[in-house]
Design an enzyme around this catalytic site. Structure first.
Site, mmCIF file in Angstrom:
data_model
loop_
_atom_site.group_PDB
_atom_site.id
_atom_site.type_symbol
_atom_site.label_atom_id
_atom_site.label_comp_id
_atom_site.label_asym_id
_atom_site.label_seq_id
_atom_site.Cartn_x
_atom_site.Cartn_y
_atom_site.Cartn_z
ATOM 1 N N ARG A 251 25.132 37.896 -36.304
ATOM 2 C CA ARG A 251 24.898 39.246 -36.835
ATOM 3 C C ARG A 251 25.929 40.259 -36.299
ATOM 4 N NH1 ARG A 251 18.705 40.651 -36.845
ATOM 5 N NH2 ARG A 251 19.508 42.363 -38.119
ATOM 6 N N ASP B 20 12.729 47.286 -44.004
ATOM 7 C CA ASP B 20 12.113 46.000 -43.647
ATOM 8 C C ASP B 20 11.028 45.586 -44.634
ATOM 9 O OD1 ASP B 20 13.781 45.837 -41.489
ATOM 10 O OD2 ASP B 20 12.292 46.482 -40.014
ATOM 11 N N ARG C 46 10.215 37.794 -42.357
ATOM 12 C CA ARG C 46 9.724 38.638 -43.457
ATOM 13 C C ARG C 46 9.818 37.935 -44.817
ATOM 14 N NH1 ARG C 46 8.298 42.886 -40.489
ATOM 15 N NH2 ARG C 46 9.760 43.592 -38.923
HETATM 16 C C1 S3P Z 1 14.921 48.640 -36.175
HETATM 17 C C2 S3P Z 1 15.817 49.176 -37.065
HETATM 18 C C3 S3P Z 1 16.129 48.574 -38.375
HETATM 19 C C4 S3P Z 1 15.123 47.501 -38.759
HETATM 20 C C5 S3P Z 1 14.768 46.602 -37.618
HETATM 21 C C6 S3P Z 1 14.177 47.405 -36.469
HETATM 22 C C7 S3P Z 1 14.685 49.342 -34.896
HETATM 23 O O1 S3P Z 1 17.417 47.995 -38.314
HETATM 24 O O2 S3P Z 1 15.614 46.741 -39.844
HETATM 25 O O3 S3P Z 1 13.852 45.611 -38.013
HETATM 26 O O4 S3P Z 1 13.678 49.048 -34.209
HETATM 27 O O5 S3P Z 1 15.495 50.200 -34.553
HETATM 28 P P1 S3P Z 1 18.764 48.835 -38.601
HETATM 29 O O6 S3P Z 1 18.914 49.830 -37.545
HETATM 30 O O7 S3P Z 1 19.870 47.822 -38.562
HETATM 31 O O8 S3P Z 1 18.581 49.410 -39.972
#
Ligand code: S3P
Length: 439
Positions: free
Chosen positions: A123, A316, A392
């Protein structure tokens, strides 16, 4: 490999509560660990992702007790009290943990290395490394991905950063590093994203000024400890919100104690625009976060156009929204959601593969999905789904079984434990016919 066998169920009803919020649980561990004094966290999410953060904080020298599964007591060591872990910190599958720890550790006096599982090692991490380097941090990635190597003993300075993407993880990583900077830091976002870090930092006594999409944090001398009650995770509730809507009328579902932070609830607005009947009951504050109970009534849905402004507030929840869209009359079109491609899996590709396997007419787009729904009868055929190791995706297709013509077999579901331990028994308790299988 573990799987789910999900059969069509006609009834979804009763009352339930989902486990604690994942985003808040991660942040509670980190901020309480560098606060002064003892913090107690109730409603902590004991999922694999949050337990990776807990193990990392312990490895960094923070004493953490767990008197029960969802209660943790954190003995804060103060902003300068963390100690080097003496080896790589394993974040498992948790992107949030890896990105937030990158921010926190870039301001410490010791070197650190962050690693993760096969999915996390793919990632993108430059999105956090780049602004942290602008602050003076020594953060190295390998071609943009983990391991993340962080050199200690740097003095950080404040920056004025314009985020290219609306990411709460990037914002939070910068905020954590900014606590240690010599000047205030300002972050400007292209759109709203979850603001749990901002709320919790303010509760710890940090001066943080929000002005629309712009926030400025002033480096504090210290963080105060606090007791935190974690509300139910809206992202986990989302599966059951959709399940309640897809049930055969006149049934309904009551989901208690759900976190309703407005930076998380884009799905509620989208589903209501689709005709979903969702009532908010008993709205209240739970510390720094709004919470309520949700009454979901079986509803007839129709397709809608979802534009970018709602995407970061529902990021999400889009996999399960696609399931709702497949059961709605007409077309649903989601765009501006290219971030889905870099989540625990490429969620556009994973959902498209599953929708194809279950006979749903759709088009996968570079930045979203167009789905032609079927409101009456079975929206899905029976079939086999690959979750691509993504929690998910697995849970979204488990919910699809409610409107399937036959059984849906979902492969590779062990990752559900990263965010939602106890998903299967909870789903069974409200009527879904899901069981675990070992293939
Ligand atoms: C999260 C932010 C989101 C989300 C992840 C949790 C967090 O990601 O998709 O499951 O706790 O800050 P991104 O910041 O990459 O959008």
């Amino acid at each position: 490999m573990r799987g789910f066998a999900a059969h069509p169920a006609m009834r979804v009803s009763g009352s339930m509560a989902v486990p604690g919020d994942k985003s808040i649980s991660h942040r509670a561990l980190m901020l309480s660990g560098i606060a002064e004094g003892v913090s107690e966290v109730n409603g902590f999410l004991a999922s694999e992702d949050c337990l990776a953060s807990l193990a990392a904080m312990r490895a960094l020298g923070v004493r953490i007790e767990r008197p029960s599964e969802d209660r943790v007591v954190i003995h804060g060591v103060g902003m300068r009290g963390l100690q080097g872990a003496g080896g790589p910190l394993d974040m498992g599958n948790a992107g949030t943990a890896m990105r937030l720890f990158t921010g926190l550790l870039s301001a410490q006096q010791f070197d650190s290395q962050l690693i993760g599982d096969a999915s996390l090692m793919q990632r993108p991490m430059e999105r956090v490394a780049k602004p942290l380097r602008e602050m003076g941090a020594d953060v190295r990635t390998r071609n943009g991905t983990p391991p993340v190597d962080i050199g200690g003993s740097r003095s950080l300075h404040g920056i004025d950063y314009r985020m290219p993407i609306a990411s709460a993880q990037v914002k939070s990583a910068i905020l954590l590093a900014a606590l240690y900077a010599s000047e205030p830091t300002t972050i400007t976002a292209p759109a709203a994203s979850r603001d749990h870090s901002e709320r919790m930092l303010k509760s710890c006594g940090v001066k943080l000024i929000s002005d629309g999409l712009r926030i400025t944090v002033h480096p504090p001398q210290r963080l105060s400890s606090q007791n935190i009650t974690v509300p139910g995770d809206f992202s986990s509730a989302a599966f059951f919100i959709v399940a309640g809507l897809l049930a055969a009328p006149p049934q309904g579902l009551l989901i208690q104690n759900v976190g309703l932070n407005p930076t998380r609830t884009g799905l509620l607005e989208i589903l209501r625009r689709m005709g979903g009947q969702i009532e908010i009951l008993n709205a209240r504050e739970c510390g720094a976060e709004p919470v309520a109970d949700l009454r979901i009534s079986a509803s007839r849905l129709h397709g809608v156009r979802v534009s970018k402004s709602l995407v970061s507030l529902a990021i999400d929840e889009l996999p399960v929204l696609f399931i709702a869209a497949a059961c709605a009359q007409g077309e649903t079109w989601v765009s501006g959601a290219e971030e889905l491609r870099v989540k625990e899996s490429d969620r556009i590709a994973a959902m498209s593969a599953g929708l194809t396997a279950l006979g749903v007419a759709h088009t996968a787009l570079p930045d979203g999905m167009r789905i032609e729904g079927r409101e009456l009868g079975s929206a899905f055929t029976s079939g086999e789904i690959d979750s691509f190791g993504d929690h998910r995706i697995a849970m979204a297709f488990a919910i699809a079984s409610l409107r399937a013509a036959g059984a849906i077999e979902i492969r590779d579901v062990a990752n559900v434990a990263t965010s939602f331990p106890g998903f299967v028994p909870l789903a069974q308790s409200v009527g879904l016919a899901i069981r675990e299988s070992i293939a």
